[in-house]
Design an enzyme around this catalytic site. Structure first.
Site, PDB file in Angstrom:
ATOM      1  N   GLY A  12       0.822  -1.206   0.000  1.00  0.00           N
ATOM      2  CA  GLY A  12       0.000   0.000   0.000  1.00  0.00           C
ATOM      3  C   GLY A  12       0.855   1.254   0.000  1.00  0.00           C
ATOM      4  O   GLY A  12       0.497   2.269   0.608  1.00  0.00           O
ATOM      5  N   GLY A  53      -0.474   4.855  -0.793  1.00  0.00           N
ATOM      6  CA  GLY A  53      -1.528   5.408   0.035  1.00  0.00           C
ATOM      7  C   GLY A  53      -1.034   6.524   0.934  1.00  0.00           C
ATOM      8  O   GLY A  53       0.134   6.932   0.892  1.00  0.00           O
ATOM      9  N   GLN A  54      -1.935   7.002   1.787  1.00  0.00           N
ATOM     10  CA  GLN A  54      -1.644   8.178   2.608  1.00  0.00           C
ATOM     11  C   GLN A  54      -0.440   7.959   3.513  1.00  0.00           C
ATOM     12  O   GLN A  54       0.453   8.803   3.590  1.00  0.00           O
ATOM     13  CB  GLN A  54      -2.865   8.541   3.456  1.00  0.00           C
ATOM     14  N   ASP A  80       2.334  -1.754  -4.553  1.00  0.00           N
ATOM     15  CA  ASP A  80       0.934  -1.341  -4.579  1.00  0.00           C
ATOM     16  C   ASP A  80       0.298  -1.980  -5.798  1.00  0.00           C
ATOM     17  O   ASP A  80       0.959  -2.739  -6.524  1.00  0.00           O
ATOM     18  CB  ASP A  80       0.819   0.188  -4.620  1.00  0.00           C
ATOM     19  N   TYR A 121     -14.804  -1.159   8.782  1.00  0.00           N
ATOM     20  CA  TYR A 121     -13.382  -0.801   8.900  1.00  0.00           C
ATOM     21  C   TYR A 121     -12.900  -1.064  10.323  1.00  0.00           C
ATOM     22  O   TYR A 121     -11.852  -1.681  10.536  1.00  0.00           O
ATOM     23  CB  TYR A 121     -13.199   0.673   8.535  1.00  0.00           C
ATOM     24  N   LYS A 146     -10.131  -3.787  11.882  1.00  0.00           N
ATOM     25  CA  LYS A 146      -8.985  -3.377  12.698  1.00  0.00           C
ATOM     26  C   LYS A 146      -8.911  -4.190  13.995  1.00  0.00           C
ATOM     27  O   LYS A 146      -7.836  -4.621  14.408  1.00  0.00           O
ATOM     28  CB  LYS A 146      -9.056  -1.882  12.997  1.00  0.00           C
TER      29      LYS A 146
END
Length: 330
Positions: free
Chosen positions: A8, A11-12, A34, A138, A142
């Site tokens: 990833g 991503g951010q 990614d 989400y 987690k």
């Protein structure tokens, strides 16, 4: 010397964490991955779908990986719109990484979130150990991810570690569908001298952290001696507890004409209202010396400078600069 894989990576978190890891350990030792295709001759990037177990294991074997920072996931608002896909991506990807780590003896970082808590959790000073009953898919992934990492640590000896991250503010990557992305959008609007319509109510208080603090915390946790870690998965960390109105007011100190109106998104407002307003991060401070460096004022100054004078640091892996919004790996 560590050989590192970041999933990833576009991503951010991935954009800035990959830069920080390359600066700390050397660019040649950090492979970014990614879903996007790599550019020609880019031997530091690989296309990877973490839902493909064989592909994950093959990449880790070929690259002789020692440490995986597993960031690939669907974020809160996107996940709520696509819950079945969120479960598949978030859980299957993590399972595949942990299985490969078990086979090859790798260390794993897994980012949990304040989304792992829910409306029955104490919202102020949320303890390290407390009830976790999230109401979003989400958040469910987690909590399940925290437990799966704990299982692989105790059952198979995988050195899996994690942080419960608050909302993250980054100058490097565009918003990715998170509930706290209003803050990033707000800074970007201010840099473009545009009015901003906020999707959360003005007084919605949530924990936030500036990305440089988050990347440093991630690396410090992964470098900590294992005997110091009481919790391993996952430590509460935070930088500041703020509202949209407070961020806007701080921006206005530097851009007096900046204006915000509030057009509430009921879905994201409901998600935000179920999350903690402030986290108790004492365990992270005591066990491995966690200490954020940016408060709201310092973060605001730095964000506006970076958004106003962005460069592309991928040309120079030793650069201290943060990339612009379009910078990537492929």
């Amino acid at each position: 010397m560590r050989r590192i894989l970041v999933t990833g990576a576009r991503g951010q978190i991935g954009v800035e964490l990959t830069l920080a890891l390359r600066k700390r350990y050397g660019a040649a030792r950090v492979v970014a991955s990614d879903l996007a295709e790599a550019q020609p001759l880019d031997d530091l990037y690989e296309r990877l779908d973490c839902m493909q177990a064989d592909a994950v294991a093959d990449l880790m074997r070929r690259r002789d990986i020692d440490v995986v920072y597993h960031l690939a996931a669907l974020l809160s608002a996107v996940a709520e719109d696509r819950p079945q896909a969120a479960w598949s991506v978030n859980m299957s990807g993590l399972y595949n990484v942990l299985e490969a780590a078990r086979r090859f003896g790798c260390q794993v970082f897994f980012p949990s979130s304040i989304a792992a808590f829910g409306p029955s959790t104490p919202r102020r000073g949320t303890p390290q150990i407390t009830i976790q009953r999230p109401t979003t898919i989400y958040g469910v992934t987690k909590v399940a991810g925290e437990l799966l990492c704990d299982y692989y640590a105790t059952r198979f000896g995988v050195d899996a570690r994690g942080l419960r991250l608050p909302g993250l503010v980054s100058s490097a990557a565009p918003p990715g569908g998170g509930t706290t992305d209003y803050a990033v959008e707000m800074f970007r609007a201010a840099a473009l001298r545009k009015r901003y319509s906020c999707f959360l109510a003005a007084e919605t208080r949530l924990d936030m952290m500036y990305m440089p603090d988050a990347t440093r915390a991630i690396m410090e946790l992964m470098e900590a001696k294992p005997e110091r870690l009481r919790f391993r998965n996952a430590y509460n960390v935070t930088g500041m507890s703020v509202t949209p109105r407070e961020i806007a007011a701080e921006i206005c100190k530097h851009a007096p004409t900046f204006a915000v109106d509030y057009r509430i998104d009921p879905l994201r407002q409901a998600i935000a209202d179920s999350w903690p307003q402030s986290l108790d991060a004492n365990a992270a401070r005591e066990d491995w010396g966690f200490a954020p460096r940016f408060d709201l004022a310092a973060m605001t100054r730095d964000m506006l400078v970076r958004l106003g004078a962005a460069t592309d640091p991928f040309d120079d892996p030793n650069s201290d600069e943060v990339p612009n919004a379009n910078a990537g790996f492929g």
